[in-house]
Design an enzyme around this catalytic site. Sequence first.
Site, PDB file in Angstrom:
ATOM      1  CD  GLU A 185       5.434   4.957   0.981  1.00 31.64           C
ATOM      2  OE1 GLU A 185       4.748   4.232   1.437  1.00 31.64           O
ATOM      3  OE2 GLU A 185       5.492   6.391   1.478  1.00 31.64           O
ATOM      4  CD  GLU A 369       3.370   9.384   0.341  1.00 30.13           C
ATOM      5  OE1 GLU A 369       3.274   8.953   1.203  1.00 30.13           O
ATOM      6  OE2 GLU A 369       3.128   8.761  -0.956  1.00 30.13           O
TER       7      GLU A 369
HETATM    8  O1  IFM Z   1      -1.183   6.808   2.774  1.00 33.50           O
HETATM    9  C1  IFM Z   1       0.238   6.248   2.508  1.00 33.50           C
HETATM   10  C2  IFM Z   1       0.536   6.327   1.242  1.00 33.50           C
HETATM   11  O2  IFM Z   1      -0.235   5.720   0.469  1.00 33.50           O
HETATM   12  C3  IFM Z   1       1.972   6.000   1.154  1.00 33.50           C
HETATM   13  N1  IFM Z   1       2.725   6.519   1.887  1.00 33.50           N
HETATM   14  C4  IFM Z   1       2.541   6.643   3.530  1.00 33.50           C
HETATM   15  C5  IFM Z   1       1.066   7.424   3.461  1.00 33.50           C
HETATM   16  C6  IFM Z   1       0.570   7.311   4.857  1.00 33.50           C
HETATM   17  O3  IFM Z   1       0.443   5.873   5.560  1.00 33.50           O
END
Ligand code: IFM
Length: 463
Positions: A185, A369
Amino acid sequence: MANDASALSPGVNSDPFSPPADSALWRKNFLLGAATASYQIEGAINEDGRLPSIWDTFSATPGKVLAGDTGEVACDHYHRWESDFDLLSGLNFEAYRLSIAWPRVMDEAGRPNQKGLDFYKRLLGRLKEKGLKTFVTLYHWDLPQHLEDRGGWLNRDTAYRFADYADLMSRELAGQVDAWATLNEPWCSAYLGYGNGHHAPGLANDRFATQAMHHLLLGHGLAVPILRANDPASMKGIVANIGRGTANSESAEDRRAAHLFEVQHNAWILDPLLKGAYPEDLFELWPGTKPLVLEGDLKTIAAPIDFLGINYYFRTNVKSDGAHGFTEVPLPDVERTQMGWEVYPDGLRDLLIGFKQTYANLPPIYITENGMASDDEVIDGRVEDPQRISFLKRHLAAVDSAIKAGVDIRGYFVWSLMDNFEWAFGYERRFGVVHVDYETQKRTVKHSAELIAKFLAERKERN
Ligand code: IFM
């Protein structure tokens, strides 16, 4: 919000977590895993030669993290990884996504820290023994503080230090990793870290954000050929969080605002990676913020990758701000999570299909994710999380429809294996499919995880 999805989705409580028979999720080669990140779970911030990271500094600064929480202990995974991995494999997950803490494995002069390296070798060795695929992210936001002291991602040199770190890790861990992701990210590192200051290192300037992004992506581009040379059999890629922006009205201005939202969240990262250019619209949104780009940088950044990791959570409804930007208009009466994020699975499907149309060279995708926070509690030894069950089912269905529409999606990782340090929100927001009691470090498998495990067992049986 109340942890009761039955009101929102009738029948959810009684519905087993099982995709329809024709779903691509039953396919043997569609990988299902769970994800975590070093700073969010490890703790042990002062052990075995680990150096301070920007998140140690940021979370120790009053007012930056809810309730003053820090990652000092987190889930104590540094000491409990063996039982955590028993839990992981007991839930029948087929893959695990973890990140390496850069400050654990290299000293200030760039020399390896053997104890830190050994920790990750042990972790990966055990995952392999258990037959799990290993997805390793090199940078999930825990920059060594000594690099931040020299300008962090605003300093071009950090991109070269990142390449050195990628070199060390891929020489040391070659053969133990199925897929390397350079960055997690970069939008969050650049924008939340340097653009609005909500994340470490806490700087707030749009010009900083675009320059930090450029150096992050440059670091990625420099690292990819190094990873390829050192560990040829593994896949190499990057993980981007993507956001769906929808227009508050049909007016041309609001539609333009929604477009700019997606430029700022998606094209800012994906265009340089997949087209070798920053989107011009970004600089309409943020006039005067063009980063310093040296000759050859964009070619470096656009180095071919084997996979693109996609993290998706919610959509944002926007309208024109009357100038050259957008402003959020929260929709009333929509389902939201403990984060206040709207549950909007169609956004994931629509974005994936849109990327296939926009990027001719879109690599295979892993959803690295997806998940949600709820205020889960252990009651009589159980954790009921009906909203999460419904959320995961609907997002997996969105992934399935994107696959049916022709998008090459190879796997899905739930965020997260266990409740953990949710950055500026500390420990209040619980994203895990396993509950963590931070007082005792007791883990309790939530109902969602039980149902995932059941589905994965059935899938194994069928395949
Ligand atoms: O916890 C985070 C993760 O570290 C990165 N992506 C989003 C998740 C939820 O906010």
